[in-house]
Design an enzyme around this catalytic site. Structure first.
Site, PDB file in Angstrom:
ATOM      1  N   CYS A 264       0.824  -1.202   0.000  1.00 21.64           N
ATOM      2  CA  CYS A 264       0.000   0.000   0.000  1.00 21.64           C
ATOM      3  C   CYS A 264       0.861   1.255   0.000  1.00 21.64           C
ATOM      4  CB  CYS A 264      -0.928   0.031   1.201  1.00 21.64           C
ATOM      5  SG  CYS A 264      -1.955  -1.429   1.315  1.00 21.64           S
TER       6      CYS A 264
ATOM      7  N   CYS B 200      -2.676   8.687   6.092  1.00 26.18           N
ATOM      8  CA  CYS B 200      -1.388   8.734   6.797  1.00 26.18           C
ATOM      9  C   CYS B 200      -1.615   8.990   8.285  1.00 26.18           C
ATOM     10  CB  CYS B 200      -0.504   9.845   6.226  1.00 26.18           C
ATOM     11  SG  CYS B 200      -0.094   9.616   4.494  1.00 26.18           S
TER      12      CYS B 200
END
Lengths: 144, 412, 373
Positions: free
Chosen positions: A37, A106
């Site tokens: 990812c 994130c």
């Protein structure tokens, strides 16, 4: 793509890069994300006997926002109790770094990293603190 | 090395994205300039000298383009760019011949606009075969031989790949197509002016060319359309009848003379350009490979255009590397898709593992790249890759001998 | 070759102003692909988005409604072919780049008649829309390229919308000569840069219609409505030209020159087509009775005057204008028509010279006609 100056600052001068001894009884390690990812975060906390996070280190494979998010949380968790640390939400991180929508993941990852590190620490001390909330902790675990 | 870097005068950022677009060659601009001011005529105005002069410029450009690829000027159709050319070639030929043949063959690593056009035709009932490529990015000709039949109207295979620079076996593909009576289209946007191409020797029936990928202007391209044996197509833009009915619309003489001059310069300078670019490319490769472990060149090492270098820097994420090397204008994917977070479909097609695909950069070297720029780039890349690896948990594991594939990663 | 001469063919193409040429050159020299994420890409992107705002403001549209294309012809093709409507009503005086895509066999196309001045019969349109079996697209130009005749676009938009139809307006010749505020009711508007002082090879389609289907695909540029690396320099030039042109919309000097020209021509035997209608102020479609347009064109060229017969793209074609035919002009008369179109560099001295040439030619050919008779 224009980055927020705080992201740039953390990217260029990352705080607390490094590793702690993961076999140390006082260290909790969280490893989250996946290489496929494009993001992997390792967050480690050094916890004092009275339950205060004394030190934190990170290593991150990921974009600038991922690096900044993990660098930032190493600063934030220091001095906090475990319960306080897991109160840090991705929204706080995203807001502080002014992350755009495509980078919100994130901050989610950074939040997960804290939880994973705390869970790992607690798993090492099952029975000691009476904390049962650590069933999925393992040193090398991709927590979710 | 360091003296070179500090001693030489270089402008930052360094342009290393020659596959996204090439800078306009000053010699091309010079030829275009009169059309920005005095020569403003409409080339289709037949009633006065303003128009005739514009037309003269356009026709000279047509000859220059034709000459570079061994074509007849009458086979040159000006378009707005390679995307339009690719759309026109595939959709135009497909729709014209659909009652006779309705099978089209292309390759999974083609440019998006070729794949999207094919998908569009698929919805209209065409049968499309998307051939895989080998690990080196090259088409296995046996796969083509297996797929092609007397139902195949068109085979579309690009000459040079935009992301990894590999050169497909164009002449061989052309021969196979000719044998089966299928038309052969090649998207040569990244190839024209960079590698020798001859439409007759290679049995190419249709070829897409882009102005701004060969040091010419943006907003113009060419579709080469063979006359003997004749290729017919259904026009996409109608009304006016310009370009022998295949592409209507007022031609822009300024852009035509620009792409014409760009082709003429390419024809003249291809040899010396390529020699320089190859040497710079080798210098870059050596500089990186000598100092950085665990880097991988994507695509065939030999059968490639040397100005297109795609490396995977293991254990370093591409976007963070881009952020660090902001003095180097490189790409982490093709320009049209690089703002998305998906790893490149081209890299996936050649079997690059997703984690490595996330770590890849395309470094484009071209006519105006200098040795000092290459040296600076090597030093910059080396410093940032090393720094990011020090920060990378994956690098740390690799150093400890942990195979990251043995770990059960979560999906998120 | 330096051109000494009088240019009266602004409807074919208009020269660029210095600021426009400079913008084209500057952006060309900056380089960069606007889709790239590095600094070169950002600079290229900014130039395009600045221009998009200028063109939007010029067209009384939102920036997100502006789709840049390679020119007016592509814009018209995209509007007709991409509207998603299969029933299409187009006026008889439309440009070929509307008529040709409308005639595609995937569409049902009907022609809206015009009166002797070339103005669309709105009553007929209303009836056609009433009879239509599926939601239609109506395409009527703002101003005609050959005669300058202005169509009642506001009314046409109302009629179209009252029947659930979309309205496309080819405003290529009107832009810079009429305020595009009039087109607030149009769902699709075609523009061409080089007709309003911008560079060739760039245009726009204003899209206020949600489901436009791209014709050129692959790459996702222009929000998926038109693929292909943007012509940044051309677009930048378009932006500056649009900005300059918006200051021209109310200019009356050209209009005065044209009216003066027509008054003098009619006084000496000229005949103006479409002068019973409201027209844009720069265009004259004028007949010199019994003198073939080809003869006139050659004579004017020898005198250093650039004019045209009908539209530039069909200038080389044999056969009379479909526009004049639709207005009921007899073929013999239509073949004597030339188009004179003025622009901002046109002077009254140039008009005088044109009148002189016209007068001499008329006398000469008139003598020839008489002696032949």
């Amino acid at each position: 793509m224009a980055y927020n100056e705080r992201v740039v600052d953390h990217y260029e001068n990352p705080r607390n890069v490094g590793s702690l001894d993961k076999s140390d009884e006082g260290v909790g390690t969280g490893l989250v994300g996946a290489p496929a990812c494009g993001d992997v975060m390792k967050l480690q906390i050094q916890v004092s006997p009275d339950g205060i996070i004394e030190d934190a280190k990170f290593k991150t494979f990921g974009c600038g926002s991922a690096i900044a998010s993990s660098s930032l949380v190493t600063e934030w968790v220091k001095g906090k109790t475990l319960d306080e640390a897991i109160e840090i939400k991705n929204t706080h991180i995203a807001e502080h770094l002014a992350l755009p929508p495509v980078k919100i993941h994130c901050s989610v990852l950074a939040e997960d990293a804290i939880k994973a590190a705390v869970a790992d620490y607690r798993a090492k001390h099952v029975g000691v603190s009476g904390d049962a909330n650590a069933e999925h902790a393992e040193t090398v675990d991709a927590a979710e | 090395m360091v003296e070179n870097v500090t001693g030489a005068n270089i402008n930052l950022p360094i342009y290393l994205d020659y596959q996204a677009t090439t800078p306009l060659d000053p010699r091309v601009l010079e030829v275009m300039m009169p059309y920005l001011t005095d020569n403003f005529g409409n080339p289709h105005s037949r009633s006065h000298s303003f128009g005739w002069e514009a037309e003269e410029g356009v026709e000279k450009a047509r000859e220059q383009v034709a000459s570079l690829i061994g074509a007849n000027p009458k086979e040159i159709v000006f378009t707005s760019g390679a995307t339009e050319s690719n759309n026109l070639a595939i959709k135009g030929v497909g729709e014209f011949y659909k009652d006779r043949r309705n099978h089209i063959i292309t390759v999974v690593t083609e440019h998006k606009c070729v794949l999207d056009t094919c998908r569009h035709l698929e919805q209209e009932g065409f049968r499309i075969t998307y051939l895989p490529v080998q690990k080196n990015g090259l088409l296995d000709l046996d796969k083509l031989r297996e797929a092609i039949s007397d139902e195949t109207v068109l085979v579309s295979v690009m000459a040079v790949n935009n992301e990894i620079g590999v050169i497909q076996p164009i002449a061989e593909i052309g021969a196979i197509c000719r044998e089966h009576g299928a038309f052969f289209h090649t998207d040569a946007a990244q190839a024209v002016g960079k590698i020798p191409l001859d439409v007759n020797e290679m049995n190419i029936d249709l070829m897409s060319i882009s102005g701004h990928k060969l040091y010419g202007p943006k907003g113009i391209g060419v579709l080469y359309v063979r006359r003997k044996p004749r290729v017919r197509l259904k026009a996409m833009i109608n009304g006016g009848g310009q370009e022998r009915g295949m592409r209507s619309g007022t031609l822009a003489p300024m852009l035509c003379v620009g792409i014409g001059e760009a082709c003429a310069i390419a024809q003249k300078d291809m040899g010396s350009d390529n020699e320089r670019i190859r040497s710079l490319s080798n210098r870059l490769a050596k500089g990186l490979e000598d100092t950085l472990p665990d880097i991988f060149l994507n695509g065939d090492a030999e059968q490639r255009y040397p100005g297109n270098i795609n490396y995977s820097f293991a254990f370093v994420e591409g976007e963070s590397l881009m952020m660090g090397i902001k003095d180097l204008a490189v790409s982490s994917g093709s320009a049209c898709t690089s703002s998305s977070l998906e790893p490149s479909y081209v890299l996936r097609a050649i079997g690059v593992e997703e984690d490595l695909a996330h770590t890849s950069l395309r470094i484009g070297i071209g006519r105006f790249t200098t040795e000092a720029e290459i040296d600076y780039s090597v030093a910059t890349l080396k410093a940032h890759v090393s720094k990011l690896r020090e920060m990378s948990p994956l690098w740390e594991m690799a150093q400890e001998g942990i195979d990251i594939k043995s770990i059960e990663w979560s999906d998120h | 070759m330096t051109k000494i001469g009088i240019y009266l063919d602004y409807n074919a193409s208009a020269p660029m102003e210095e600021a426009v040429a400079n913008a084209v050159r500057d952006v060309a020299l900056q380089g960069g692909n606007p889709s790239s994420v590095h600094r070169f890409g950002n600079v290229a992107r900014r130039a395009i988005e600045d221009a998009r705002e200028k063109v939007a403001s010029f067209a009384a549209a939102r920036p997100s409604e502006v789709v840049f294309t390679s020119g007016g012809t592509e814009s018209n093709n995209l509007a007709i072919g991409g509207s998603g409507r299969e029933t299409v009503f187009v006026s008889a005086v439309e440009h070929d780049s509307v008529l040709a895509p409308a005639a595609d066999k995937s569409l049902r196309c009907e022609i809206i008649a015009v009166d002797t001045n070339g103005v669309v019969d709105t009553g007929a349109l209303d009836q056609m829309l009433t009879a239509a079996k599926s939601p239609a697209l109506v395409s009527v130009m703002f101003a005609n390229n050959e005669t300058g005749v202005i169509q009642p676009v506001k009314k046409i938009a109302e009629i179209a919308h009252s029947h659930g139809a979309l309205f496309h307006c080819d405003a290529v010749q009107a832009a810079g000569r009429l305020s595009l505020d009039e087109l607030s009711g149009a769902d699709l508007i075609s523009l061409s840069a080089h007709k309003l002082g911008g560079p060739m090879g760039v245009g726009a389609l204003i899209v206020r219609h949600d489901s436009l289907k791209a014709r050129i695909v692959g790459g996702g540029q222009e929000r998926g409505r038109r693929a292909g690396t943007e012509n940044g320099p051309g677009i930048a030039g378009f932006g500056v030209a649009a900005e300059i042109a918006s200051t021209h919309e109310k200019a009356t000097e050209i209009n005065d020159l044209r009216d003066n020209l027509e008054a003098r021509l009619t006084a000496i035997g000229g005949f103006i087509f479409g002068d019973g209608a409201v027209r844009i102020g720069n265009t004259s479609c004028v007949s010199m009775p019994r003198v073939a347009a080809e003869t006139q064109v050659i004579a004017f060229d020898l005198d250093g005057i650039a004019i045209s017969v009908g539209a530039a793209c069909s200038s080389g074609k044999v056969g009379a204008s479909h526009v004049l035919a639709a207005m009921g002009v007899a073929v013999d008369d239509a073949e004597t028509a030339i188009r004179v179109s003025l622009g901002h560099q046109t002077t009254s001295a140039q008009i005088d010279q044109f009148i002189d040439s016209w007068t001499i030619l008329r006398l000469r050919t008139g003598d020839a006609a008489r002696s032949a008779a």
